[in-house]
Design a protein around this motif. Structure first.
Motif, PDB file in Angstrom:
ATOM      1  N   THR A 145      -2.503   1.511 -10.226  1.00  0.00           N
ATOM      2  CA  THR A 145      -2.746   0.175 -10.763  1.00  0.00           C
ATOM      3  C   THR A 145      -3.069   0.242 -12.253  1.00  0.00           C
ATOM      4  OG1 THR A 145      -5.112   0.249 -10.276  1.00  0.00           O
ATOM      5  CG2 THR A 145      -3.647  -0.609  -8.536  1.00  0.00           C
ATOM      6  N   VAL A 154      -2.962  -9.226 -17.232  1.00  0.00           N
ATOM      7  CA  VAL A 154      -2.837  -8.977 -15.794  1.00  0.00           C
ATOM      8  C   VAL A 154      -4.205  -8.771 -15.161  1.00  0.00           C
ATOM      9  CG1 VAL A 154      -0.564  -7.891 -16.058  1.00  0.00           C
ATOM     10  CG2 VAL A 154      -2.609  -6.455 -16.077  1.00  0.00           C
ATOM     11  N   LEU A 204       4.540  -4.628 -12.115  1.00  0.00           N
ATOM     12  CA  LEU A 204       4.456  -5.219 -13.452  1.00  0.00           C
ATOM     13  C   LEU A 204       5.771  -5.062 -14.206  1.00  0.00           C
ATOM     14  CD1 LEU A 204       2.989  -6.591 -15.755  1.00  0.00           C
ATOM     15  CD2 LEU A 204       1.980  -4.383 -16.353  1.00  0.00           C
ATOM     16  N   ILE A 207      -2.703  -4.860 -10.152  1.00  0.00           N
ATOM     17  CA  ILE A 207      -1.239  -4.796 -10.171  1.00  0.00           C
ATOM     18  C   ILE A 207      -0.798  -3.373 -10.505  1.00  0.00           C
ATOM     19  CG2 ILE A 207      -1.001  -5.457 -12.612  1.00  0.00           C
ATOM     20  CD1 ILE A 207       1.495  -7.109 -11.701  1.00  0.00           C
ATOM     21  N   HIS A 212      -4.005  -8.823  -8.110  1.00  0.00           N
ATOM     22  CA  HIS A 212      -2.832  -8.094  -8.598  1.00  0.00           C
ATOM     23  C   HIS A 212      -1.785  -9.018  -9.218  1.00  0.00           C
ATOM     24  CE1 HIS A 212      -0.857  -9.595  -5.007  1.00  0.00           C
ATOM     25  NE2 HIS A 212      -1.853  -9.105  -4.286  1.00  0.00           N
ATOM     26  N   GLU A 213      -2.237 -10.028  -9.906  1.00  0.00           N
ATOM     27  CA  GLU A 213      -1.318 -11.020 -10.461  1.00  0.00           C
ATOM     28  C   GLU A 213      -1.098 -10.834 -11.962  1.00  0.00           C
ATOM     29  OE1 GLU A 213       0.301 -13.213  -8.539  1.00  0.00           O
ATOM     30  OE2 GLU A 213      -0.743 -12.351  -6.817  1.00  0.00           O
TER      31      GLU A 213
END
Length: 199
Positions: free
Chosen positions: A157, A126, A135, A130, A112-113
């Motif tokens: 997400t 991404v 975001l 995420i 989730h970066e």
């Protein structure tokens, strides 16, 4: 396989053990190849049997990948054992898209970066897990935001929203998710990596 095996982190009931006999080789192969979590216990399977819809279908098991290599390994091993794979984000789907008799891949815990931000091009790279709220919080410092804004944005997400072509109350102005995707890097059914984008 013992109850203390690192690939099964919840206590297993006799029914779980009986169900796992069918999948013992599958679970062992995933446990050796995946750095993330591999969960085939009844408690986890029940948790992942529902999403925001009315449907309830218990998955074969759950893999929570930590890296792309975990996803590739899961798809390859699942194909070898004839088991479908079902990617899942926040489970905010309203039509049962996040449930099924498959190995569920949950991207929301580890993958989730924000990988890269190109402010000049107004693009961000991404990981699929995420969510919109996280975001947009990071993009706000650059004066940017992701266009679609589904009501479940604090859970939905980006990966799942691409799959569902998410919208939201501002989609008339900013477009649907498909209008906001420049390219995607994906794992195909044969476990190969492919990138789809402008040609």
């Amino acid at each position: 396989m013992t109850l203390n095996s690192p690939i099964v982190r919840s206590a297993l009931s006799p029914a779980d053990m009986e169900a796992m006999d069918v999948n013992r080789d599958l679970v062992a192969a995933l446990g050796q190849a995946v750095q993330g979590e591999v969960r085939f216990d009844g408690y986890t399977r029940m948790l992942y049997s529902t999403d925001a819809s009315l449907y309830q279908i218990q998955p074969v098991g759950v893999v929570i990948p930590k890296r792309v290599e975990d996803v590739v390994a899961t798809v390859e091993i699942a194909a070898r054992h004839g088991v479908p794979v079902l990617p899942r984000g926040g489970g905010s789907s309203l039509a049962g898209q996040a449930v099924g008799a498959a190995i569920v891949l949950d991207f929301s815990k580890y993958m989730h970066e924000v990988v890269d931000v190109d402010v000049e091009a107004r693009r961000v790279t991404v990981e699929p897990g995420i969510n919109f709220a996280a975001l947009n919080q990071q993009m706000a410092r650059h004066g940017l935001m992701i266009g679609p804004d589904p009501a479940s944005g604090n859970r939905a997400t980006i990966g799942g929203s691409i799959g569902n072509n998410a919208t939201g109350s501002h989609s008339i102005l900013y477009g649907m998710m498909a209008d906001n995707v420049h390219a995607v890097r994906t794992v195909l059914a044969d476990a190969s990596l492919a990138e789809f984008g402008p040609v």
